[in-house]
Motif scaffolding. Structure first.
Motif, PDB file in Angstrom:
ATOM      1  N   ILE A   1       0.844  -1.206   0.000  1.00 50.71           N
ATOM      2  CA  ILE A   1       0.000   0.000   0.000  1.00 50.71           C
ATOM      3  C   ILE A   1       0.873   1.246   0.000  1.00 50.71           C
ATOM      4  N   LEU A   2       1.890   1.273   0.866  1.00 52.82           N
ATOM      5  CA  LEU A   2       2.832   2.400   0.891  1.00 52.82           C
ATOM      6  C   LEU A   2       3.566   2.514  -0.432  1.00 52.82           C
ATOM      7  N   ALA A   3       3.941   1.372  -1.005  1.00 56.20           N
ATOM      8  CA  ALA A   3       4.663   1.377  -2.283  1.00 56.20           C
ATOM      9  C   ALA A   3       3.817   2.001  -3.386  1.00 56.20           C
ATOM     10  N   MET A   4       2.525   1.670  -3.433  1.00 57.58           N
ATOM     11  CA  MET A   4       1.644   2.230  -4.464  1.00 57.58           C
ATOM     12  C   MET A   4       1.488   3.741  -4.296  1.00 57.58           C
ATOM     13  N   ILE A   5       1.415   4.185  -3.048  1.00 55.78           N
ATOM     14  CA  ILE A   5       1.294   5.633  -2.796  1.00 55.78           C
ATOM     15  C   ILE A   5       2.569   6.357  -3.234  1.00 55.78           C
ATOM     16  N   LEU A   6       3.732   5.800  -2.864  1.00 57.46           N
ATOM     17  CA  LEU A   6       5.007   6.403  -3.277  1.00 57.46           C
ATOM     18  C   LEU A   6       5.171   6.354  -4.795  1.00 57.46           C
ATOM     19  N   PHE A   7       4.702   5.272  -5.405  1.00 53.59           N
ATOM     20  CA  PHE A   7       4.782   5.137  -6.860  1.00 53.59           C
ATOM     21  C   PHE A   7       4.072   6.288  -7.557  1.00 53.59           C
ATOM     22  N   MET A   8       2.976   6.765  -6.972  1.00 51.44           N
ATOM     23  CA  MET A   8       2.205   7.846  -7.574  1.00 51.44           C
ATOM     24  C   MET A   8       2.941   9.184  -7.548  1.00 51.44           C
ATOM     25  N   MET A   9       4.087   9.240  -6.839  1.00 54.66           N
ATOM     26  CA  MET A   9       4.902  10.450  -6.880  1.00 54.66           C
ATOM     27  C   MET A   9       5.499  10.673  -8.267  1.00 54.66           C
ATOM     28  N   MET A  10       5.376   9.698  -9.169  1.00 59.11           N
ATOM     29  CA  MET A  10       5.812   9.923 -10.541  1.00 59.11           C
ATOM     30  C   MET A  10       5.025  11.069 -11.177  1.00 59.11           C
ATOM     31  N   SER A  11       3.827  11.339 -10.635  1.00 54.70           N
ATOM     32  CA  SER A  11       2.985  12.407 -11.193  1.00 54.70           C
ATOM     33  C   SER A  11       3.554  13.792 -10.968  1.00 54.70           C
ATOM     34  N   ILE A  12       4.517  13.912 -10.054  1.00 56.16           N
ATOM     35  CA  ILE A  12       5.084  15.238  -9.793  1.00 56.16           C
ATOM     36  C   ILE A  12       6.226  15.579 -10.744  1.00 56.16           C
ATOM     37  N   GLY A  13       6.827  14.556 -11.382  1.00 59.04           N
ATOM     38  CA  GLY A  13       7.957  14.858 -12.246  1.00 59.04           C
ATOM     39  C   GLY A  13       8.106  13.958 -13.458  1.00 59.04           C
ATOM     40  N   LEU A  14       8.105  12.649 -13.252  1.00 59.01           N
ATOM     41  CA  LEU A  14       8.348  11.716 -14.349  1.00 59.01           C
ATOM     42  C   LEU A  14       7.303  11.804 -15.451  1.00 59.01           C
ATOM     43  N   ILE A  15       6.061  12.162 -15.089  1.00 55.64           N
ATOM     44  CA  ILE A  15       5.009  12.268 -16.101  1.00 55.64           C
ATOM     45  C   ILE A  15       4.980  13.646 -16.765  1.00 55.64           C
ATOM     46  N   PRO A  16       4.934  14.763 -16.003  1.00 52.92           N
ATOM     47  CA  PRO A  16       4.808  16.066 -16.684  1.00 52.92           C
ATOM     48  C   PRO A  16       6.087  16.634 -17.280  1.00 52.92           C
ATOM     49  N   VAL A  17       7.240  16.343 -16.689  1.00 57.54           N
ATOM     50  CA  VAL A  17       8.477  17.006 -17.119  1.00 57.54           C
ATOM     51  C   VAL A  17       8.881  16.658 -18.552  1.00 57.54           C
ATOM     52  N   PRO A  18       8.874  15.371 -18.972  1.00 61.28           N
ATOM     53  CA  PRO A  18       9.272  15.094 -20.362  1.00 61.28           C
ATOM     54  C   PRO A  18       8.432  15.840 -21.393  1.00 61.28           C
ATOM     55  N   SER A  19       7.119  15.930 -21.193  1.00 61.19           N
ATOM     56  CA  SER A  19       6.268  16.662 -22.141  1.00 61.19           C
ATOM     57  C   SER A  19       6.556  18.151 -22.108  1.00 61.19           C
ATOM     58  N   THR A  20       6.836  18.680 -20.914  1.00 57.20           N
ATOM     59  CA  THR A  20       7.182  20.104 -20.801  1.00 57.20           C
ATOM     60  C   THR A  20       8.483  20.401 -21.528  1.00 57.20           C
ATOM     61  N   ILE A  21       9.497  19.561 -21.308  1.00 58.08           N
ATOM     62  CA  ILE A  21      10.778  19.725 -21.992  1.00 58.08           C
ATOM     63  C   ILE A  21      10.594  19.598 -23.506  1.00 58.08           C
ATOM     64  N   LEU A  22       9.748  18.664 -23.924  1.00 62.83           N
ATOM     65  CA  LEU A  22       9.473  18.477 -25.347  1.00 62.83           C
ATOM     66  C   LEU A  22       8.921  19.752 -25.981  1.00 62.83           C
ATOM     67  N   SER A  23       8.074  20.470 -25.245  1.00 59.86           N
ATOM     68  CA  SER A  23       7.452  21.688 -25.788  1.00 59.86           C
ATOM     69  C   SER A  23       8.423  22.857 -25.870  1.00 59.86           C
ATOM     70  N   GLU A  24       9.628  22.710 -25.282  1.00 59.21           N
ATOM     71  CA  GLU A  24      10.519  23.859 -25.130  1.00 59.21           C
ATOM     72  C   GLU A  24      11.821  23.794 -25.941  1.00 59.21           C
ATOM     73  N   LEU A  25      12.362  22.609 -26.162  1.00 57.44           N
ATOM     74  CA  LEU A  25      13.754  22.496 -26.612  1.00 57.44           C
ATOM     75  C   LEU A  25      13.986  22.660 -28.106  1.00 57.44           C
ATOM     76  N   PHE A  26      12.931  22.556 -28.936  1.00 58.18           N
ATOM     77  CA  PHE A  26      13.174  22.403 -30.365  1.00 58.18           C
ATOM     78  C   PHE A  26      12.813  23.644 -31.173  1.00 58.18           C
ATOM     79  N   PRO A  27      13.601  23.929 -32.222  1.00 59.20           N
ATOM     80  CA  PRO A  27      13.251  25.014 -33.146  1.00 59.20           C
ATOM     81  C   PRO A  27      11.962  24.689 -33.881  1.00 59.20           C
ATOM     82  N   ASP A  28      11.373  25.705 -34.465  1.00 60.92           N
ATOM     83  CA  ASP A  28      10.007  25.586 -34.991  1.00 60.92           C
ATOM     84  C   ASP A  28       9.852  24.474 -36.016  1.00 60.92           C
TER      85      ASP A  28
END
Length: 472
Positions: free
Chosen positions: A356-383
């Motif tokens: 149960i604790l493991a599943m709760i800690l696993f959901m901490m991926m929502s703070i960085g592992l899930i949103p950050v790659p898409s955010t970086i994707l929207s920023e790094l590339f020329p048009d």
């Protein structure tokens, strides 16, 4: 203070309205993810409405990321020729087909079609939504907007987990179909991005969209910035694009995006989410119903995801992904330890807190592992590399999602749960080191400023750590 906050919101409310509209589609995709855990557990029972074997269940899980492979190709092609907004709209068509399949499903075949169609939408959506938001967003809230949309998926997953535990498959499909139709109805009413009209050499319409998306801004200054950004990366043919990709700054950006999306999948994002109820049952948790654990964990993930919306433009991308990796590492180690102790004949009742604790800690991926790659994707590339970058990110994510989800059950059969979860922990340890040492911090910078920063460091032959220091 309140007046300043209100004034700031009035300047950007169209961006938030657009963000919430695009998030409707993310919620719809999240519903396809949330469908998996409760219905897979239900369908694999002997008395299920559509009896399926474990092998068929494995295919049902893996066909969603398999469909994403085709969606990634389709989304990138449509974005290249029709722009990110029209590509986003077209991503709604396959998922409508998928919900119709669910409504009338009476065999495993229809479930296969459902998953493939939903996966195509998933792939198309992931290829273009971050770029559309990146083009209409102000620099100081771009991360928050992308993070909000990304968190629409876990919100949809939670709704799917709850609905799947209480309603029939037909009812699930009908509710989800209505939500998707709402997106398809409202989204066409929103304006194109200013970047789209600049590419079409239509300055008049570009100014109108700038006025709509960026209230009380200097339209001429904003237009000039966008024109500089579009013109500075304008290539004329495929060979020019290849040469541009081979430039040091763009090459490193592609490597970074590929690795971030690979790490996202190697965290157990798809496998643990899809098999969560089955994992809880295998862990012999009896104090709570497995479906209840799934709902609680997913709900916590949503709360954490909304916290990331606030933090991503304040603490930055590096901090959030590092925290996220650390928590997932602990979660996977605890989950593996639990199954090891069960094998050693420890009393299951005394160990229930571990999964149960493991599943709760696993959901901490929502703070960085899930949103950050898409955010970086929207920023790094020329048009003019955006469609290729979107394709690269989406196809990488889809391919590794398919590999992870399709091999999960065979790996469990081969080496047991504990080693599979510890493999995820090792992958996240590598991701933690990479994100700390190699990822640049881009918070608060305009798209052009990011390109200027990367180009400047590339000319100097600077290392990744130097880039990080420059951004700070």
């Amino acid at each position: 203070m309140k007046l300043k906050a209100i004034e700031a919101f009035l300047r950007v409310w169209p961006q938030w309205a657009t963000c919430l509209t695009v998030a409707l589609m993310a919620i719809s995709i999240g519903l396809t993810i949330g469908w998996t855990s409760p219905f897979l557990a239900r369908l694999t029972l002997e008395d299920s409405e559509i009896p399926i074997t474990d092998e068929e269940g494995s295919w049902i899980v893996s066909l969603l990321p398999f469909g994403r492979l085709f969606g990634a190709i389709g989304g990138s092609v449509t974005m290249e020729y029709y722009g990110s907004k029209r590509s986003l709209l077209m991503s709604g068509i396959p998922i409508i087909i998928s919900w119709i399949c669910i409504i009338f499903a009476n065999s495993a075949f229809w479930l296969y079609v459902f998953r493939i169609s939903a996966g195509i939408s998933f792939g198309m959506y992931y290829s273009c939504f971050a770029f559309y938001i990146g083009e209409i967003a102000s620099a100081n809230i771009r991360g928050a907007l992308v993070s909000t949309i990304v968190n629409g998926m876990p919100f949809g997953t939670l709704i799917g987990n709850i609905m799947g535990s209480h309603v029939s498959m037909m009812c699930f499909g009908l509710v989800s179909l209505v939500l998707t139709i709402c997106f398809m109805t409202v989204f066409p009413l929103l304006p194109q991005s200013p970047h789209y009209y600049v590419r079409q050499n239509n300055a008049i319409e570009a100014k109108k969209t700038i006025q709509w998306y960026h209230r009380k801004s200097n339209v001429n200054v904003e237009l000039e910035i966008i024109e500089d950004f579009v013109q500075s990366s304008k290539s004329t043919n495929f060979r020019d694009k290849i040469n541009q990709i081979m430039e040091r700054k763009n090459r490193r950006a592609f490597y970074m995006i590929i690795l971030l999306f690979i790490f996202m999948q190697l965290s157990g994002l798809n496998t643990v989410t899809y098999y969560m109820e089955i994992i809880i049952r295998s862990a012999k948790v009896t104090s709570l119903e497995p479906a209840t654990v799934v709902i609680i964990s997913t709900g916590i993930g949503i709360v954490i995801g909304w916290i990331s919306v606030y933090l991503i433009d304040r603490c930055g991308r590096k901090v959030l992904i590092a925290v996220s990796c650390g928590c997932v590492i602990i979660a996977m180690v605890l989950l593996g330890l639990h199954f090891l102790l069960l094998e050693q004949n420890f009393e299951p009742k005394s160990l229930e807190w571990l999964p149960i604790l493991a599943m709760i800690l696993f959901m901490m991926m929502s703070i960085g592992l899930i949103p950050v790659p898409s955010t970086i994707l929207s920023e790094l590339f020329p048009d003019d590399l955006k469609s290729i970058a979107g394709f690269t990110a989406s196809i990488t994510s889809a391919l590794f999602a398919f590999i992870c989800s399709r091999t999960y059950q065979p790996l469990i059969d081969l080496m047991s749960e504990k080693y599979v979860f510890w493999m995820y922990a090792i992958a996240m340890t590598v991701c933690l080191v990479y994100s700390i040492t190699e990822m640049p911090e881009t918070k608060g910078k305009t798209l052009q400023e990011i390109q200027d920063m990367l180009a400047s460091e590339s000319k100097k032959g600077g290392s990744s750590s130097e880039i990080t220091r420059t951004v700070r």
